[in-house]
Design a protein around this motif. Structure first.
Motif, PDB file in Angstrom:
ATOM      1  N   GLN A 116      -6.535  -4.797  -0.199  1.00  0.00           N
ATOM      2  CA  GLN A 116      -5.527  -4.626   0.839  1.00  0.00           C
ATOM      3  C   GLN A 116      -6.020  -3.679   1.918  1.00  0.00           C
ATOM      4  O   GLN A 116      -6.688  -2.686   1.634  1.00  0.00           O
ATOM      5  N   ASP A 119      -2.785  -0.661   2.860  1.00  0.00           N
ATOM      6  CA  ASP A 119      -1.754  -0.776   1.837  1.00  0.00           C
ATOM      7  C   ASP A 119      -2.390  -0.688   0.458  1.00  0.00           C
ATOM      8  O   ASP A 119      -3.617  -0.643   0.320  1.00  0.00           O
ATOM      9  N   SER A 124       2.993  -2.032  -4.356  1.00  0.00           N
ATOM     10  CA  SER A 124       3.905  -3.157  -4.191  1.00  0.00           C
ATOM     11  C   SER A 124       4.259  -3.766  -5.545  1.00  0.00           C
ATOM     12  O   SER A 124       5.417  -4.114  -5.803  1.00  0.00           O
ATOM     13  N   LEU A 178       3.629  -7.334   0.147  1.00  0.00           N
ATOM     14  CA  LEU A 178       2.307  -7.773   0.584  1.00  0.00           C
ATOM     15  C   LEU A 178       2.373  -9.177   1.186  1.00  0.00           C
ATOM     16  O   LEU A 178       3.210  -9.995   0.806  1.00  0.00           O
TER      17      LEU A 178
END
Length: 213
Positions: A116, A119, A124, A178
């Motif tokens: 990612q 992130d 997540s 995501l």
């Protein structure tokens, strides 16, 4: 400045997990024993976070939600001990995480990998499933090393954590923030697929959650 992170779960035979154990297990133990990480996890378990769409806005010093979100994101960002596997701070004998773990088997079906930008996949994932289900995942915050026997014995727990009714899945998917390509595995599907596949093949698993840079 942006960040790049990775959460990987790779399959290996027990000769490989035995080789990795002296490197990986002490680092996971150090993460688990870190008082700050323990307190962040206790806070999250006591007070699960609300809908992620309520998190955003100007940060407010002393605001309970702002502080709880910061604590949770720190918890799930990959700890400094596990980071040694990527930063090359282990004994200088040529061992490198990417080459000696992630690229050990060339078959992409032998790995779940979520990279990612700006992130963290694990953040997540944990938020989407919540603390009760996350507590069923072995290891510490996405990092673990399991033999083939341990994979088989933990599979029922992981199935309980990652099996959803229709409404439960819709709620979890709404909290997984995501973005995915059409053919990409999500954090809600890839880990369970990997666990089941390893259990069927008689393989162990190595999970590593990292802040790459």
């Amino acid at each position: 400045m942006g960040i790049t992170s990775a959460w990987a779960i790779s399959s290996h035979n027990d000769s490989v997990t035995d080789e990795l154990a002296p490197r990986v297990l002490p680092l996971i133990a150090a993460e688990r024993q870190d008082p700050r990480a323990q307190e962040s996890r206790r806070l999250w378990h006591r007070s699960p976070l609300p809908d992620h769409r309520t998190w955003y806005g100007p940060p407010t010093a002393g605001d309970p939600l702002t502080e709880a979100v910061a604590s949770f994101l720190q918890l799930t960002a990959g700890g400094e001990h596990i980071q040694q596997l990527y930063d090359g701070m282990c004994p200088d004998d040529g061992f490198r995480l990417v080459h000696d773990v992630w690229e050990r088997d060339e078959s992409p079906e032998q790995m779940f990998l979520s990279i990612q930008s700006k992130d963290y996949a694990l953040a997540s994932f944990f938020h989407a499933i919540g603390p009760r289900r996350a507590a069923l995942i072995p290891g510490w915050c996405g990092s673990f090393l399991l033999t083939a026997t341990e994979v088989r014995s933990t599979l029922p727990r992981v199935e309980r954590a990652l099996s959803f009714g229709q409404e439960e899945r819709a709620a979890a998917e709404a909290q997984d923030w995501l973005d995915y390509a059409p053919d990409e595995e999500t954090v809600l599907t890839g880990p369970l697929r990997q666990w089941r596949q390893a259990a069927e093949a008689g393989l162990g698993l190595c999970g590593v959650n990292l802040h790459i840079y």
